[in-house]
Design a protein around this motif. Structure first.
Motif, PDB file in Angstrom:
ATOM      1  N   GLY A   1       1.338   5.463   1.484  1.00  0.00           N
ATOM      2  CA  GLY A   1       1.119   4.822   2.575  1.00  0.00           C
ATOM      3  C   GLY A   1       1.261   5.351   3.898  1.00  0.00           C
ATOM      4  O   GLY A   1       1.978   6.340   4.125  1.00  0.00           O
TER       5      GLY A   1
ATOM      6  N   ALA B   1       3.210   1.103   7.207  1.00  0.00           N
ATOM      7  CA  ALA B   1       3.310   0.304   6.091  1.00  0.00           C
ATOM      8  C   ALA B   1       4.617   0.750   5.497  1.00  0.00           C
ATOM      9  O   ALA B   1       5.366  -0.291   4.804  1.00  0.00           O
ATOM     10  CB  ALA B   1       2.337   1.096   4.895  1.00  0.00           C
TER      11      ALA B   1
ATOM     12  N   GLY C   1       0.827  -1.114   0.134  1.00  0.00           N
ATOM     13  CA  GLY C   1       0.165  -0.006   0.001  1.00  0.00           C
ATOM     14  C   GLY C   1       0.979   1.313   0.158  1.00  0.00           C
ATOM     15  O   GLY C   1       0.417   2.207   0.213  1.00  0.00           O
ATOM     16  N   LEU C   2       1.968   1.107  -0.519  1.00  0.00           N
ATOM     17  CA  LEU C   2       2.846   2.211  -0.483  1.00  0.00           C
ATOM     18  C   LEU C   2       2.777   2.883  -1.954  1.00  0.00           C
ATOM     19  O   LEU C   2       2.443   2.497  -3.029  1.00  0.00           O
ATOM     20  CB  LEU C   2       4.360   1.859  -0.408  1.00  0.00           C
ATOM     21  CG  LEU C   2       4.699   1.093   1.101  1.00  0.00           C
ATOM     22  CD1 LEU C   2       6.086   0.530   1.085  1.00  0.00           C
ATOM     23  CD2 LEU C   2       4.484   2.183   2.195  1.00  0.00           C
TER      24      LEU C   2
END
Length: 503
Positions: free
Chosen positions: A217, A221, A60-61
């Motif tokens: 993110g 994360a 999720g970056l």
């Protein structure tokens, strides 16, 4: 110890390497630390590194966050491998024999056995992948003769490539250190050049204008991305860094060993990580396919004129990783206590790995996911083992790297040291409670310290428990060893008794 120092230097010998888990005699030491770059580079310049980048991005970056997190994770973990590699020239011992200093002669058999399982497990996977990649060349060029209706290579063709890959891998592994180090120089040059051409051909598939569509993110994360990068590459190599540095002269500067090892590991995987992140960030469909099977997803984009030679280079790079792995796992098997010369043990080890690869290729391919999930869990104990060894370097240096500590009790070493074993067990249990597994069966016995939300979030996906176990194990061992001074000196009671009897 078996395979004691012999009179003729290895460099002047004909045939396979004779040294096993004994200290390499000083007169046989040779080379410079720069030679370590090739062996680590050739091992790590693999197209699978693109998949690793996609995994980090998948937390999720944003692309920039993923690149920074992955680069930091690779650099830190590769640096740790470099530090442990210094033990090679200082003692002349393989890493999993040098860990006897911390765990004792008999106690070391426990972590060495799990390290052996981890090593051969991944080599089984690599040989399997190399065999199917080679067979895919013929299946793509001549599908009528060499492919099934589903487009996969026919079984007998995979078998032919399996034999080719195994023979080449075993030849180098049996020949030993000198031959492997020379071969890796050529392999590193070949795979490096071909990978640059491959990157140039894949870059046009990146949609640069879409990269900004990916949101950033959270800080958690980002940390998870660093941890995931560490666990995918460097931490899995902690247990055999010294295997390839132990022929260097004892006085070889530590900065050279650390620097060239770190660069050899981190450089290729970082470049491929960046490529994987850019592909996933701009082309989600391609990124998703490459995350599952990077070789199949990315080589299909290549023109035939380059697909064939590059696929052959992929096979060569996989053989490079397999032959160094089988060499190290043979030394690990000797460290466990299996009797025999290095050549015989390496051959036995090769037969075990060949049987495992054959099983995965031709009998039960459905077993692969569970098998890899099991190997990932072993990384918890292996990272902790490496951390304890890093701390023990302080103690070893104070004792002037006394190789007698790797001998049985009474000859300089000890049967076991509860300090290291307790630290390993406590940290491993803690680490298993903080990792997750995609396998439904293994998932039942891990992650017991995480909530349901944490198991399904970044904490679970990053397997942060591997790093936490390493830190806790190292800290616990340092406390009991240096604060509470549980550090017995080398035990020479048997030698003293023998001398008194002779007198």
């Amino acid at each position: 110890m078996s395979n004691e120092a012999h009179e003729q230097p290895v460099a002047a010998q004909k045939g396979p390497e004779l040294n096993g888990v004994n200290p390499v005699p000083l007169e046989e030491r040779r080379g410079k630390s720069a030679g370590l770059f090739a062996v680590w580079f050739a091992w790590n310049v693999s197209i699978m590194g693109i998949g690793y980048g996609i995994y980090v991005f998948g937390l999720g970056l944003s692309p920039l966050q993923a690149i920074i997190a992955g680069t930091i994770g690779y650099a830190v973990s590769a640096f740790l491998v470099g530090i442990l590699s210094v033990g090679g020239p200082r003692t002349g011992l393989p890493t999993l024999t040098q860990t006897r200093f911390a765990f004792g002669y008999e106690g070391n058999k426990i972590p060495a056995f799990f390290a052996y399982l981890s090593n051969i497990g991944w080599k089984v996977t690599i040989i399997t992948l190399a065999s199917t990649t080679g067979a895919n060349i013929f299946a793509r060029l001549w599908p009528d003769q060499f492919a099934t209706a589903a487009g996969r290579p026919v079984s007998w063709l995979i078998l032919v490539w399996f034999v080719i890959v195994l023979v080449l891998t075993m030849w180098f592994a049996v020949a030993g250190h000198a031959v492997i180090m020379k071969a890796e120089q050529w392999i590193a040059a070949l795979t490096g050049v071909m990978t640059l051409v491959f990157i140039a051909m894949i870059v046009p598939h990146i949609h640069w204008d879409r990269l900004g569509d990916n949101p950033s993110g959270s800080a958690l994360a980002f940390v998870g991305g660093i941890v995931m990068a560490m666990t995918m590459v460097g931490l899995g190599m902690l247990n055999y860094g010294g295997d390839f540095a132990r022929y260097l002269p004892r006085e070889t500067p530590a900065r050279g060993v650390i620097g060239w090892t770190t660069l050899g590991i981190a450089l290729p995987v970082t470049v491929l990580l960046i490529l994987g992140i850019l592909l996933a960030g701009s082309n989600p469909d391609l990124g998703g396919q490459a995350a599952i099977d990077p070789i199949a997803a990315l080589t299909v984009l290549l023109p035939t004129w380059f697909f064939v030679p590059f696929s052959i280079v992929i096979v060569i790079s996989l053989i490079s990783a397999a032959m160094t792995g089988i060499y190290s796992s043979g030394l690990a098997l000797m460290a466990v206590g299996v009797p025999g010369s290095r050549v015989i043990i390496t051959i036995i080890n090769g037969v075990i790995i060949a049987a495992g690869a054959f099983y995965l290729l031709f009998i039960s391919t459905s077993f692969l996911a569970t098998f890899q999930a099991f190997l990932a869990l072993i990384a918890v104990a292996m990272g902790t083992l490496g951390g304890i060894q890093l701390v023990d370097f302080i103690r070893q240096r104070r004792m002037n790297w006394n190789v007698d500590m790797a001998l049985p009790a009474g000859q300089g070493g000890r049967s076991g040291r509860w300090t290291a074993l307790l630290s390993l067990v406590v940290a491993t249990v803690l680490g298993l409670g903080l990792v997750t597994s995609g396998d439904p069966y293994i998932a039942r016995v891990v992650g017991f310290l995480l909530t349901e939300e944490q198991r399904n979030g970044v904490l679970g996906a990053s397997n942060i428990g591997v790093v936490i176990a390493m830190v806790v194990g190292s800290a616990l061992y340092a406390i009991v060893t240096f604060v509470f001074k549980q550090d017995p000196k080398p035990d020479y009671s048997a030698v003293t008794k023998e001398r008194s009897v002779r007198a």
